[in-house]
Motif scaffolding. Structure first.
Motif, PDB file in Angstrom:
ATOM      1  N   UNK A  98       3.983  10.801  -3.502  1.00  0.00           N
ATOM      2  CA  UNK A  98       2.907   9.858  -3.807  1.00  0.00           C
ATOM      3  C   UNK A  98       2.490   9.910  -5.275  1.00  0.00           C
ATOM      4  N   UNK A  99       2.811  11.015  -5.951  1.00  0.00           N
ATOM      5  CA  UNK A  99       2.459  11.136  -7.363  1.00  0.00           C
ATOM      6  C   UNK A  99       3.603  10.703  -8.267  1.00  0.00           C
ATOM      7  N   UNK A 100       4.840  11.007  -7.864  1.00  0.00           N
ATOM      8  CA  UNK A 100       5.933  10.821  -8.818  1.00  0.00           C
ATOM      9  C   UNK A 100       7.250  10.405  -8.172  1.00  0.00           C
ATOM     10  N   UNK A 101       7.195   9.394  -7.303  1.00  0.00           N
ATOM     11  CA  UNK A 101       8.439   8.872  -6.727  1.00  0.00           C
ATOM     12  C   UNK A 101       9.216   8.105  -7.794  1.00  0.00           C
ATOM     13  N   UNK A 102      10.514   8.342  -7.813  1.00  0.00           N
ATOM     14  CA  UNK A 102      11.363   7.684  -8.808  1.00  0.00           C
ATOM     15  C   UNK A 102      12.636   7.193  -8.130  1.00  0.00           C
ATOM     16  N   UNK A 103      12.994   5.907  -8.313  1.00  0.00           N
ATOM     17  CA  UNK A 103      12.357   4.969  -9.237  1.00  0.00           C
ATOM     18  C   UNK A 103      11.268   4.143  -8.551  1.00  0.00           C
ATOM     19  N   UNK A 104      10.363   3.619  -9.368  1.00  0.00           N
ATOM     20  CA  UNK A 104       9.420   2.617  -8.873  1.00  0.00           C
ATOM     21  C   UNK A 104      10.186   1.328  -8.600  1.00  0.00           C
ATOM     22  N   UNK A 141       7.139   3.919  -3.669  1.00  0.00           N
ATOM     23  CA  UNK A 141       7.770   3.262  -4.820  1.00  0.00           C
ATOM     24  C   UNK A 141       6.858   2.280  -5.530  1.00  0.00           C
ATOM     25  N   UNK A 142       5.609   2.124  -5.030  1.00  0.00           N
ATOM     26  CA  UNK A 142       4.667   1.191  -5.652  1.00  0.00           C
ATOM     27  C   UNK A 142       3.449   1.900  -6.224  1.00  0.00           C
ATOM     28  N   UNK A 143       3.520   3.231  -6.351  1.00  0.00           N
ATOM     29  CA  UNK A 143       2.373   3.960  -6.886  1.00  0.00           C
ATOM     30  C   UNK A 143       2.843   5.193  -7.625  1.00  0.00           C
ATOM     31  N   UNK A 144       1.889   5.886  -8.230  1.00  0.00           N
ATOM     32  CA  UNK A 144       2.216   7.106  -8.951  1.00  0.00           C
ATOM     33  C   UNK A 144       2.602   6.864 -10.400  1.00  0.00           C
ATOM     34  N   UNK A 145       3.111   7.921 -11.022  1.00  0.00           N
ATOM     35  CA  UNK A 145       3.452   7.882 -12.440  1.00  0.00           C
ATOM     36  C   UNK A 145       4.405   6.745 -12.798  1.00  0.00           C
ATOM     37  N   UNK A 146       5.429   6.533 -11.981  1.00  0.00           N
ATOM     38  CA  UNK A 146       6.453   5.570 -12.376  1.00  0.00           C
ATOM     39  C   UNK A 146       5.979   4.132 -12.206  1.00  0.00           C
ATOM     40  N   UNK A 147       5.082   3.879 -11.257  1.00  0.00           N
ATOM     41  CA  UNK A 147       4.483   2.551 -11.145  1.00  0.00           C
ATOM     42  C   UNK A 147       3.586   2.294 -12.355  1.00  0.00           C
ATOM     43  N   UNK A 171       2.655  -6.939  -4.547  1.00  0.00           N
ATOM     44  CA  UNK A 171       1.310  -6.478  -4.202  1.00  0.00           C
ATOM     45  C   UNK A 171       0.271  -7.060  -5.157  1.00  0.00           C
ATOM     46  N   UNK A 172       0.625  -7.154  -6.435  1.00  0.00           N
ATOM     47  CA  UNK A 172      -0.296  -7.732  -7.409  1.00  0.00           C
ATOM     48  C   UNK A 172      -0.564  -9.200  -7.080  1.00  0.00           C
ATOM     49  N   UNK A 173       0.484  -9.912  -6.691  1.00  0.00           N
ATOM     50  CA  UNK A 173       0.368 -11.354  -6.433  1.00  0.00           C
ATOM     51  C   UNK A 173      -0.334 -11.671  -5.115  1.00  0.00           C
ATOM     52  N   UNK A 174      -0.446 -10.675  -4.239  1.00  0.00           N
ATOM     53  CA  UNK A 174      -0.996 -10.924  -2.909  1.00  0.00           C
ATOM     54  C   UNK A 174      -2.475 -11.266  -2.931  1.00  0.00           C
ATOM     55  N   UNK A 175      -3.161 -10.891  -4.018  1.00  0.00           N
ATOM     56  CA  UNK A 175      -4.578 -11.223  -4.131  1.00  0.00           C
ATOM     57  C   UNK A 175      -5.472 -10.361  -3.273  1.00  0.00           C
ATOM     58  N   UNK A 190      15.515   8.939  -3.361  1.00  0.00           N
ATOM     59  CA  UNK A 190      16.681   8.224  -2.854  1.00  0.00           C
ATOM     60  C   UNK A 190      17.931   9.078  -2.965  1.00  0.00           C
ATOM     61  N   UNK A 191      18.962   8.808  -2.118  1.00  0.00           N
ATOM     62  CA  UNK A 191      20.165   9.611  -2.111  1.00  0.00           C
ATOM     63  C   UNK A 191      20.838   9.677  -3.466  1.00  0.00           C
ATOM     64  N   UNK A 192      20.708   8.638  -4.273  1.00  0.00           N
ATOM     65  CA  UNK A 192      21.294   8.641  -5.616  1.00  0.00           C
ATOM     66  C   UNK A 192      20.287   8.020  -6.557  1.00  0.00           C
TER      67      UNK A 192
END
Length: 396
Positions: free
Chosen positions: A132-138, A164-170, A146-150, A3-5
């Motif tokens: 895909x490995x380390x996007x910050x922030x999650x 933002x929904x995967x990788x180290x920070x997720x 996504x968890x609730x979607x079943x 993200x820009x900041x």
């Protein structure tokens, strides 16, 4: 990339942007593109050196690939696989013991991944692995959605998600409570209502392990062999037309990540880019309190490329090229690395409270990182006759 900041982290550009605020902080009027800054020119003239491009890059590139890059990626893939195993054990049987093991595995996997900052080009960029490995922030709200979607959750499903929904920070979001309450994390993973959460956790770690393994393979000599693009620079390489071009890429990566250490990891949370008001939430790994360790791992990754070292092995590095031209400069670069490391280690953990409770220690680390960044970006660039590239790098 990011993200820009705060300023961009991953994926890393082949050229990086120097924000106006950061330029002001550096107190050094760096141009957007330079072959040799005026300050470096003056320094070299004073020391009797000239910008040389006649060094033999091949032995250095060979050692950097075989002593530093390939072993770092192998370690990263191995530890990420260990993290996947630990996350699966936690998913199968959530207890405080299995949670602690998974947290330890997460921290262990972070170290070599951040060490890889020193050579974040090639497959990292072309395959968008960094994001895909380390996007910050999650983004917790997206993860919870996504968890609730079943939906049936596996590694392939994780692949389909935004960065933002995967990788180290997720994974950090699911493994760590912001107050350090491990019992609360175990409770969140316990019972039938948490089945999707457990599946998401295990799939995240499996996907991360797959990505780091694929990255390792992309570089491996018995795989995609991007290693040959570096060692064959100026000969068989289609990526680097000369050995100098490959050295320039590595120097740019060192400068970029020294800038990220200075501005993204230290200055932004300390408030130096926001009118002096600390922004603890801007630290790199807030829930795990791993931010200081991340700084040290990234710093070590930069120095590994400079020195040609990793995990006790020692080969040729950028240092050898610099030392052949200007031994005093090489000594000062090593002093700058050592000082930055010592000053970061002196910050009382966690970093989120240090930015408000121990500003003098944070300022000392900032100043040492600034010295390192300046020395690499002007003097090392100058003595090697390298081209330091600047370019806008937008994130989303």
């Amino acid at each position: 990339m990011t993200p820009p900041s705060p300023p961009p982290r991953w994926p890393l550009p082949r050229a990086f942007a120097l924000p106006a605020a950061a330029t002001a902080l550096l107190r050094w009027p760096l141009p957007r593109a330079l072959a040799l800054p005026a300050a470096a020119t003056a320094l070299l003239a004073a020391t009797g050196c000239t910008p040389a491009q006649d060094y033999d890059a091949k032995p250095v590139l060979d050692d950097l690939v075989h002593v530093v890059i390939l072993p770092t990626l192998e370690t990263s893939a191995t530890r990420s696989a260990d993290l996947s195993t630990a996350a699966k054990s936690l998913s199968d049987a959530p207890t405080e013991a299995s949670l602690t093991a998974a947290q330890d595995a997460w921290r262990s996997a972070r170290e070599p991944w951040r060490n890889a900052d020193g050579f974040a080009f090639g497959p990292v960029e072309t395959n968008d692995f960094g994001a895909s490995i380390d996007w910050n922030p999650a983004k917790p709200e997206i993860i919870e959605e996504k968890i609730a979607a079943g939906t049936s959750i596996d590694s392939a499903y994780i692949d389909s998600l935004g960065t933002s929904a995967k990788g180290f920070m997720a994974l950090e979001y699911l493994l760590f409570d912001p107050t350090g309450d491990n019992a609360a994390v175990v409770t969140s993973l316990t019972g039938d209502p948490a089945a999707s959460r457990r599946a998401y956790l295990a799939a995240l770690a499996e996907n991360l392990a797959g990505k780091t393994a694929t990255l390792e393979t992309a570089w491996a000599e018995d795989g995609g062999n991007f290693a040959a693009e570096v060692t064959g620079a100026g000969d068989t390489s289609k990526t680097f037309i000369s050995g100098k071009a490959a050295i320039d890429e590595l120097v740019n990566q060192m400068v970029f990540h020294a800038d990220a250490l200075l501005n993204t990891r230290i200055a932004k949370p300390a408030g130096k880019l926001d009118g002096g008001t600390p922004v603890p939430d801007a630290e790199e790994s807030p829930r795990s309190d791993n931010s200081l360790a991340d700084m040290l791992s990234s710093l070590a990754g930069i120095q590994n490329i400079y020195d040609g070292t990793f995990s006790g092995a020692d080969g040729l590095g950028i240092s050898d090229l610099v030392r052949a031209k200007n031994p005093d400069l090489d000594d000062r670069v090593h002093k700058a690395f050592a000082d930055a490391k010592a000053k970061i280690e002196a910050i009382p953990p966690p970093f989120r409270t240090a930015v408000t409770d121990h500003p003098a220690d944070v300022d000392a680390a900032y100043e040492s990182a600034l010295t390192l960044k300046r020395t690499l970006a002007t003097e090392v660039v100058g003595v090697l006759g390298a081209t330091l590239r600047f370019n806008d790098a937008d994130g989303d």
